[in-house]
Design a protein around this motif. Structure first.
Motif, PDB file in Angstrom:
ATOM      1  N   GLN A  80       0.848  -1.189   0.000  1.00 14.79           N
ATOM      2  CA  GLN A  80       0.000   0.000   0.000  1.00 14.79           C
ATOM      3  C   GLN A  80       0.881   1.236   0.000  1.00 14.79           C
ATOM      4  O   GLN A  80       1.777   1.364   0.819  1.00 14.79           O
ATOM      5  CB  GLN A  80      -0.907  -0.011   1.241  1.00 14.79           C
ATOM      6  N   TRP A  81       0.636   2.132  -0.917  1.00 12.65           N
ATOM      7  CA  TRP A  81       1.409   3.363  -0.984  1.00 12.65           C
ATOM      8  C   TRP A  81       0.988   4.273   0.155  1.00 12.65           C
ATOM      9  O   TRP A  81      -0.192   4.444   0.439  1.00 12.65           O
ATOM     10  CB  TRP A  81       1.178   4.050  -2.326  1.00 12.65           C
ATOM     11  N   ILE A  82       1.973   4.865   0.829  1.00 14.06           N
ATOM     12  CA  ILE A  82       1.702   5.758   1.953  1.00 14.06           C
ATOM     13  C   ILE A  82       2.284   7.122   1.622  1.00 14.06           C
ATOM     14  O   ILE A  82       3.435   7.228   1.195  1.00 14.06           O
ATOM     15  CB  ILE A  82       2.348   5.226   3.248  1.00 14.06           C
ATOM     16  N   ALA A  83       1.496   8.147   1.829  1.00 11.52           N
ATOM     17  CA  ALA A  83       1.970   9.509   1.590  1.00 11.52           C
ATOM     18  C   ALA A  83       3.081   9.838   2.594  1.00 11.52           C
ATOM     19  O   ALA A  83       3.077   9.340   3.718  1.00 11.52           O
ATOM     20  CB  ALA A  83       0.818  10.500   1.745  1.00 11.52           C
ATOM     21  N   PRO A  84       4.056  10.647   2.208  1.00  8.95           N
ATOM     22  CA  PRO A  84       5.155  10.965   3.112  1.00  8.95           C
ATOM     23  C   PRO A  84       4.689  11.549   4.449  1.00  8.95           C
ATOM     24  O   PRO A  84       5.284  11.277   5.486  1.00  8.95           O
ATOM     25  CB  PRO A  84       5.986  11.988   2.336  1.00  8.95           C
ATOM     26  N   ASP A  85       3.633  12.333   4.438  1.00 14.21           N
ATOM     27  CA  ASP A  85       3.146  12.922   5.686  1.00 14.21           C
ATOM     28  C   ASP A  85       2.592  11.881   6.645  1.00 14.21           C
ATOM     29  O   ASP A  85       2.540  12.108   7.850  1.00 14.21           O
ATOM     30  CB  ASP A  85       2.047  13.950   5.402  1.00 14.21           C
ATOM     31  N   ASP A  86       2.176  10.730   6.132  1.00 14.36           N
ATOM     32  CA  ASP A  86       1.597   9.684   6.962  1.00 14.36           C
ATOM     33  C   ASP A  86       2.582   8.557   7.262  1.00 14.36           C
ATOM     34  O   ASP A  86       2.251   7.645   8.010  1.00 14.36           O
ATOM     35  CB  ASP A  86       0.367   9.091   6.276  1.00 14.36           C
ATOM     36  N   ASN A  87       3.751   8.609   6.685  1.00 16.90           N
ATOM     37  CA  ASN A  87       4.736   7.547   6.852  1.00 16.90           C
ATOM     38  C   ASN A  87       5.586   7.820   8.090  1.00 16.90           C
ATOM     39  O   ASN A  87       6.396   8.751   8.099  1.00 16.90           O
ATOM     40  CB  ASN A  87       5.614   7.463   5.608  1.00 16.90           C
ATOM     41  N   PRO A  88       5.467   7.023   9.153  1.00 15.91           N
ATOM     42  CA  PRO A  88       6.215   7.283  10.381  1.00 15.91           C
ATOM     43  C   PRO A  88       7.725   7.189  10.187  1.00 15.91           C
ATOM     44  O   PRO A  88       8.480   7.959  10.793  1.00 15.91           O
ATOM     45  CB  PRO A  88       5.730   6.215  11.355  1.00 15.91           C
ATOM     46  N   GLU A  89       8.184   6.281   9.325  1.00 17.27           N
ATOM     47  CA  GLU A  89       9.635   6.167   9.099  1.00 17.27           C
ATOM     48  C   GLU A  89      10.183   7.426   8.440  1.00 17.27           C
ATOM     49  O   GLU A  89      11.257   7.910   8.792  1.00 17.27           O
ATOM     50  CB  GLU A  89       9.922   4.949   8.228  1.00 17.27           C
ATOM     51  N   HIS A  92      10.273  10.219  10.987  1.00 18.19           N
ATOM     52  CA  HIS A  92      11.379  10.016  11.926  1.00 18.19           C
ATOM     53  C   HIS A  92      12.701  10.420  11.286  1.00 18.19           C
ATOM     54  O   HIS A  92      13.538  11.069  11.924  1.00 18.19           O
ATOM     55  CB  HIS A  92      11.428   8.546  12.375  1.00 18.19           C
ATOM     56  N   SER A  93      12.893  10.057  10.007  1.00 17.90           N
ATOM     57  CA  SER A  93      14.137  10.432   9.328  1.00 17.90           C
ATOM     58  C   SER A  93      14.240  11.952   9.197  1.00 17.90           C
ATOM     59  O   SER A  93      15.340  12.510   9.305  1.00 17.90           O
ATOM     60  CB  SER A  93      14.225   9.770   7.956  1.00 17.90           C
ATOM     61  N   LEU A  94      13.110  12.629   8.994  1.00 16.88           N
ATOM     62  CA  LEU A  94      13.141  14.093   8.933  1.00 16.88           C
ATOM     63  C   LEU A  94      13.546  14.692  10.269  1.00 16.88           C
ATOM     64  O   LEU A  94      14.331  15.646  10.334  1.00 16.88           O
ATOM     65  CB  LEU A  94      11.771  14.641   8.526  1.00 16.88           C
ATOM     66  N   ARG A  95      13.017  14.115  11.364  1.00 17.19           N
ATOM     67  CA  ARG A  95      13.385  14.610  12.695  1.00 17.19           C
ATOM     68  C   ARG A  95      14.878  14.424  12.954  1.00 17.19           C
ATOM     69  O   ARG A  95      15.538  15.310  13.490  1.00 17.19           O
ATOM     70  CB  ARG A  95      12.565  13.882  13.766  1.00 17.19           C
TER      71      ARG A  95
END
Length: 129
Positions: A80-89, A92-95
């Protein structure tokens, strides 16, 4: 230049079919032996009968690597494709990148303050003399 275009297209198709026939393994050639196909392409290439016959009937064409119908495993295990805003990984990488950037910025600011203080000390030392 446009009057040469049909001749160039025929020549290009002729060369493509000839090279394709030469590079095709013997197991994938249909109907006639490979040598006969080469002769047909060369003899009837000028009128396009040979190259078109090769492309249509001479070579066994394979289905695309992915195939038109996926296997049972792929059908039941679709990702399932997940939008970047909804992808926890991704979040986390952005943080983590943000933390690294902030620490680097703090180091640069501290280095800048230190250099500014050194310049002020040099300027004050030069004014007193």
């Amino acid at each position: 230049m446009l009057r040469y275009l049909p001749f160039l297209l025929v020549l290009a198709l002729w060369i493509y079919a000839f090279i394709d026939c030469l590079n095709t393994p013997e197991e994938e050639v249909r109907g006639l032996p490979k040598v006969v196909w080469v002769i047909i392409i060369l003899l009837f290439g000028e009128v396009l009968v040979g190259p078109i016959a090769w492309l249509v009937a001479g070579r066994r064409r394979h289905a695309p690597a992915g195939g038109s119908t996926p296997s049972e495993w792929h059908r039941s295990h679709r990702t399932q494709w997940i939008a970047p805003d909804d992808n926890p990984e991704f979040l986390h990488s952005l943080r983590e990148e943000n933390k690294k950037d902030e620490s680097l910025l703090k180091d640069w600011e501290a280095d800048l303050r230190r250099r500014e203080e050194e310049l002020k000390k040099r300027e004050q030392g030069g004014e007193q003399a």
